[in-house]
Write a protein that holds these residues in place. Structure first.
Motif, short mmCIF file in Angstrom:
data_model
loop_
_atom_site.label_atom_id
_atom_site.label_comp_id
_atom_site.label_asym_id
_atom_site.label_seq_id
_atom_site.Cartn_x
_atom_site.Cartn_y
_atom_site.Cartn_z
N LEU A 125 -4.51 20.44 16.17
CA LEU A 125 -3.07 20.72 16.28
C LEU A 125 -3.06 21.75 17.55
O LEU A 125 -1.83 21.51 18.49
N LEU A 126 -4.02 22.65 17.97
CA LEU A 126 -3.98 23.46 19.35
C LEU A 126 -4.04 22.45 20.61
O LEU A 126 -3.31 22.71 21.43
N VAL A 127 -4.76 21.24 20.29
CA VAL A 127 -4.81 20.46 21.54
C VAL A 127 -3.49 19.83 21.67
O VAL A 127 -3.08 19.83 22.77
N VAL A 128 -3.00 19.54 20.53
CA VAL A 128 -1.72 18.83 20.74
C VAL A 128 -0.49 19.91 20.97
O VAL A 128 0.48 19.38 21.83
N ASP A 129 -0.57 20.95 20.71
CA ASP A 129 0.34 22.01 21.24
C ASP A 129 0.25 22.25 22.57
O ASP A 129 1.30 22.11 23.47
N CYS A 130 -0.94 22.18 23.26
CA CYS A 130 -1.21 22.30 24.66
C CYS A 130 -0.51 21.22 25.48
O CYS A 130 0.04 21.27 26.63
N VAL A 131 -0.98 20.05 25.02
CA VAL A 131 -0.15 18.81 25.45
C VAL A 131 1.11 18.71 25.52
O VAL A 131 1.88 18.65 26.55
N PHE A 132 1.82 19.16 24.45
CA PHE A 132 3.20 19.30 24.22
C PHE A 132 3.98 20.04 25.28
O PHE A 132 4.81 19.68 25.98
N VAL A 133 3.41 21.38 25.42
CA VAL A 133 4.08 22.44 26.14
C VAL A 133 3.63 21.88 27.75
O VAL A 133 4.86 22.15 28.54
#
Length: 298
Positions: free
Chosen positions: A255-263
């Motif tokens: 989820l951390l990776v996904v959040d970084c991608v999203f931002v």
């Protein structure tokens, strides 16, 4: 890799060994498990002592060190010694049946905190930037995952959808394959698998690649099938234990990776993202107001 190019960084060594464990040979897995169970002791052991402790040959130990990216066992020992200088990260933290809830809280929090730190240490801006670039220019984004990773795939899709991108998540292999073969050049397919060996994720990602889509893998194992298949690989970290079959720490790191991608994507598409977020918030707020119990009363 560390700054010298020999092996793994000390701060991510144990996490990376854990991630590549499934892809090692049985003999190499024996050595790797000793590293995971007691890295400080392995760091103090000569190759002869480790050979006796593991029941493997010295040649196997050298091969294992090289599989982990080191020139040989001495270099592996040095990295383990550096990791052992962070003792709080090497103390076993598995949950036990008789652990009081106060200890459960501490162990779960620590495992998830370590997973986040290990993921951050391996997530480079260069790799992240390439994925962001691909998504920003995509007509459509697919995300494939099963089980706990499927929940992360859903999170990817709903986040991107909120900022106006055409994104879809698939946990069913048949639906994933149906979507994958319809992707086109420039589209993006994201496969999410902790082990990197999930057939239900590998197959649609492979078909998406054949269709011309840019492929991305989010996995704990940089030497897994999904990592070899994908054009871009983002490494997450976290280990499963008996009491966390859903891999809580792995899910948190994904989820951390996904959040970084999203931002990163939201930054690159700031104006359109802000407009989309405002529109979606407004739509949900209006629906909630109309559907409130007070409104439904005669």
């Amino acid at each position: 890799m560390d700054d010298s190019g020999n092996g793994l960084r000390a701060d991510t060594l144990v996490a990376t060994v854990r991630g590549v464990l499934p892809s090692l040979t049985p003999a190499a897995q024996t050595v790797a498990r000793l590293i995971l169970e007691d890295p400080a002791t392995v760091a103090r052991s000569t190759i002869t002592e480790l050979s006796a402790a593991s029941g493997t040959s010295e040649a196997t130990i050298v091969r294992t060190a090289r599989l982990l990216g080191f020139a040989g066992y001495p270099q592996l020992r040095l990295a383990l010694a550096a990791a052992a200088a962070q003792p709080d990260r090497l103390v076993p933290g598995d949950l036990a049946p008789d652990d009081p809830l106060s200890e459960v809280i501490q162990k779960v929090a620590r495992a998830e905190s370590e997973a986040i730190n290990d993921t951050v240490a391996q997530l480079t801006s260069e790799r992240l930037g390439l994925v962001v670039d691909a998504i920003v220019g995509a007509r459509r984004i697919d995300a494939y995952g099963v089980g706990a990773s499927g929940l992360v795939a859903e999170d990817v899709a709903q986040k991107l959808l909120r900022i106006g991108l055409s994104s879809h998540a698939f946990q069913d292999a048949h639906l994933a394959l149906t979507s994958a073969v319809l992707l086109k050049e420039g589209d993006v397919a994201i496969g999410i698998s902790t082990s990197g060996q999930t057939p239900d994720v590998i197959e649609p990602l492979s078909r998406a690649k054949e269709a011309g889509a840019t492929t991305v893998a989010i996995t704990n194992n940089p030497r897994s099938s999904i990592a070899e298949l994908a054009e871009h690989v983002l490494i997450s970290a976290g280990r499963e234990t008996e009491f966390r079959p859903g891999a809580l720490a792995s899910r948190i790191s994904q989820l951390l990776v996904v959040d970084c991608v999203f931002v990163g994507v939201a930054q690159r598409t700031y104006d359109s993202s802000q407009e989309a977020l405002a529109s979606t918030r407004r739509a949900v707020k209006e629906f909630t107001r109309r559907a409130s119990p007070a409104r439904r009363l005669p």
